[in-house]
Design a protein around this motif. Structure first.
Motif, PDB file in Angstrom:
ATOM      1  N   ILE A  24      32.379  38.318  39.328  1.00 15.01           N
ATOM      2  CA  ILE A  24      33.401  38.961  40.189  1.00 15.01           C
ATOM      3  C   ILE A  24      34.437  39.707  39.347  1.00 15.01           C
ATOM      4  O   ILE A  24      34.835  40.844  39.666  1.00 15.01           O
ATOM      5  CB  ILE A  24      34.080  37.885  41.073  1.00 15.01           C
ATOM      6  N   TRP A  25      34.891  39.089  38.263  1.00 16.91           N
ATOM      7  CA  TRP A  25      35.868  39.725  37.363  1.00 16.91           C
ATOM      8  C   TRP A  25      35.306  41.015  36.760  1.00 16.91           C
ATOM      9  O   TRP A  25      35.999  42.033  36.661  1.00 16.91           O
ATOM     10  CB  TRP A  25      36.261  38.740  36.278  1.00 16.91           C
ATOM     11  N   TYR A  26      34.018  40.964  36.384  1.00 17.93           N
ATOM     12  CA  TYR A  26      33.390  42.148  35.795  1.00 17.93           C
ATOM     13  C   TYR A  26      33.329  43.287  36.814  1.00 17.93           C
ATOM     14  O   TYR A  26      33.637  44.445  36.491  1.00 17.93           O
ATOM     15  CB  TYR A  26      31.988  41.788  35.311  1.00 17.93           C
ATOM     16  N   LEU A  27      32.924  42.995  38.042  1.00 17.35           N
ATOM     17  CA  LEU A  27      32.823  44.043  39.058  1.00 17.35           C
ATOM     18  C   LEU A  27      34.195  44.619  39.395  1.00 17.35           C
ATOM     19  O   LEU A  27      34.334  45.825  39.672  1.00 17.35           O
ATOM     20  CB  LEU A  27      32.159  43.479  40.322  1.00 17.35           C
ATOM     21  N   TRP A  28      35.213  43.766  39.353  1.00 20.63           N
ATOM     22  CA  TRP A  28      36.566  44.233  39.688  1.00 20.63           C
ATOM     23  C   TRP A  28      37.114  45.140  38.586  1.00 20.63           C
ATOM     24  O   TRP A  28      37.792  46.124  38.843  1.00 20.63           O
ATOM     25  CB  TRP A  28      37.478  43.016  39.898  1.00 20.63           C
ATOM     26  N   LYS A  29      36.821  44.808  37.337  1.00 23.78           N
ATOM     27  CA  LYS A  29      37.339  45.569  36.201  1.00 23.78           C
ATOM     28  C   LYS A  29      36.369  46.630  35.703  1.00 23.78           C
ATOM     29  O   LYS A  29      36.643  47.308  34.704  1.00 23.78           O
ATOM     30  CB  LYS A  29      37.644  44.603  35.044  1.00 23.78           C
ATOM     31  N   LYS A  30      35.235  46.799  36.385  1.00 23.37           N
ATOM     32  CA  LYS A  30      34.196  47.695  35.902  1.00 23.37           C
ATOM     33  C   LYS A  30      34.703  49.115  35.692  1.00 23.37           C
ATOM     34  O   LYS A  30      34.443  49.742  34.656  1.00 23.37           O
ATOM     35  CB  LYS A  30      33.019  47.689  36.881  1.00 23.37           C
ATOM     36  N   ASN A  31      35.444  49.623  36.645  1.00 22.61           N
ATOM     37  CA  ASN A  31      35.901  51.025  36.560  1.00 22.61           C
ATOM     38  C   ASN A  31      37.030  51.200  35.557  1.00 22.61           C
ATOM     39  O   ASN A  31      37.407  52.335  35.240  1.00 22.61           O
ATOM     40  CB  ASN A  31      36.356  51.504  37.938  1.00 22.61           C
ATOM     41  N   GLN A  32      37.604  50.110  35.078  1.00 23.64           N
ATOM     42  CA  GLN A  32      38.704  50.213  34.122  1.00 23.64           C
ATOM     43  C   GLN A  32      38.250  50.034  32.678  1.00 23.64           C
ATOM     44  O   GLN A  32      39.064  50.074  31.758  1.00 23.64           O
ATOM     45  CB  GLN A  32      39.777  49.164  34.444  1.00 23.64           C
ATOM     46  N   GLN A  33      36.951  49.838  32.477  1.00 23.71           N
ATOM     47  CA  GLN A  33      36.459  49.570  31.136  1.00 23.71           C
ATOM     48  C   GLN A  33      36.270  50.847  30.311  1.00 23.71           C
ATOM     49  O   GLN A  33      36.192  50.795  29.095  1.00 23.71           O
ATOM     50  CB  GLN A  33      35.132  48.806  31.212  1.00 23.71           C
TER      51      GLN A  33
END
Length: 334
Positions: A24-33
């Motif tokens: 869930i954390w990865y999907l939430w921060k995906k666009n900010q990576q």
């Protein structure tokens, strides 16, 4: 390869609950990576056919798999080969003294007293694998049919061969049977010495009195369990042999010197039982079996084969692959 696996630290499996939150954390921060650039139009940029951006989540998958392998490794999977070694520390020597007089052919037990006894005694021997057992038979006289031995096949064969014949003079010499059994046990070094004395009548033969024999047994520390076999009242007894060699039977009063049997048992620290049926005889031997227990020392050897190492190497391999891809193929996209 991974059958019969146990885990030394299964509590580490709770860490798998962290993985869904990581996703869930990865999907939430995906666009900010990755850095972003805002422009008014993309018309001046030619589209690229590369699929690398779509494969970039593979790096996260590799990291999750590496973490999963580490969790399994920390749980310490292993197989175990258990071998045991039993040692009898305090054995018992037992002698069964069996009345084989003609009255043992009486039919109040089925098919007769002797055959009923042979069946029950055989089962008793089979349930005493760690003890030494001997067999004495007596009528007016007595002799040792099987010495005290740990070879149960010898004892069982001796029991099967018990029969009424002319080897011994007919009669009931309880003192003779008990003395012969005592003689088999007097030099025994076992922690417990036991005689199971069975009769279906009264002492009417022999030159050794039963009271004298019981005194000798007590002197040598031998416990005597006495069993009186026969129904209460009347029973079919053999009284003659027909011309064709068959026994002739008639109803007669069952006589057992119970006071004598109780006295022998009490004097030596044993117990007296009365077997009035096949089932009761079986219950008596089961009771004696439980009263006389043998202490067994059991040593178990555990050979553990640790299975966590492959998971550690798998985790290291996945992390190296993820590190290599992140710094080569996907370098320009980070």
């Amino acid at each position: 390869m991974m059958t019969n696996v146990t885990f030394l630290n299964p509590g580490f499996f709770w860490l798998f609950l962290v993985l869904p939150f990581a996703v869930i954390w990865y999907l939430w921060k995906k666009n900010q990576q990755s850095p972003s650039l805002k422009i008014s139009s993309l018309k001046g940029f030619q589209g690229s056919g590369s699929i690398l951006p779509k494969l970039k989540p593979l790096l996260f998958v590799l990291r999750l798999l590496a973490l999963s392998a580490l969790i399994v490794a920390m749980a310490r999977p292993r197989t175990v080969d258990v071998s045991s070694k039993s040692k009898t520390t305090r054995g018992i020597d037992i002698v069964m003294a069996v009345d084989v007089s003609g009255s043992m052919l009486a039919k109040d037990l089925k098919p007769n007293r002797m055959e009923a006894l042979k069946s029950v005694a055989s089962e008793f021997v089979k349930e005493r694998p760690n003890d030494r057992i001997g067999l004495v038979v007596y009528a007016a006289e007595a002799y040792t049919k099987s010495p005290v031995t740990s070879d149960k096949a010898v004892v069982l064969d001796a029991i099967r061969s018990i029969k009424y014949d002319n080897v011994l003079q007919d009669g009931t010499g309880i003192g003779m049977g008990l003395t012969t059994a005592v003689n088999r046990l007097k030099d025994s070094q076992a922690k417990s010495k036991v005689i199971i004395l069975l009769t279906d009548g009264v002492n009417n033969a022999g030159f050794i009195e039963p009271e004298t024999a019981s005194d000798i047994a007590r002197q040598y520390g031998i416990k005597v369990y006495t069993i009186g076999i026969g129904t209460n009242g009347m029973a079919e007894f053999p009284y003659a042999i027909a011309p064709n060699g068959q026994f002739l039977f008639r109803m007669m009063q069952v006589e057992i010197d119970q006071n004598l049997m109780k006295s022998i048992a009490q004097k030596t620290g044993g117990k007296y039982f009365r077997a009035t049926s096949n089932s009761r005889l079986s219950e008596i031997y089961n009771s004696i079996n439980k009263l006389e227990t043998t202490e067994i020392e059991e040593q178990k050897f555990y050979d553990y084969d640790e299975k966590y190492r492959p998971f550690v190497w798998l985790a290291i391999g996945l992390l190296l692959v993820e590190f290599g891809l992140r710094n080569t193929v996907f370098r320009s996209f980070i």
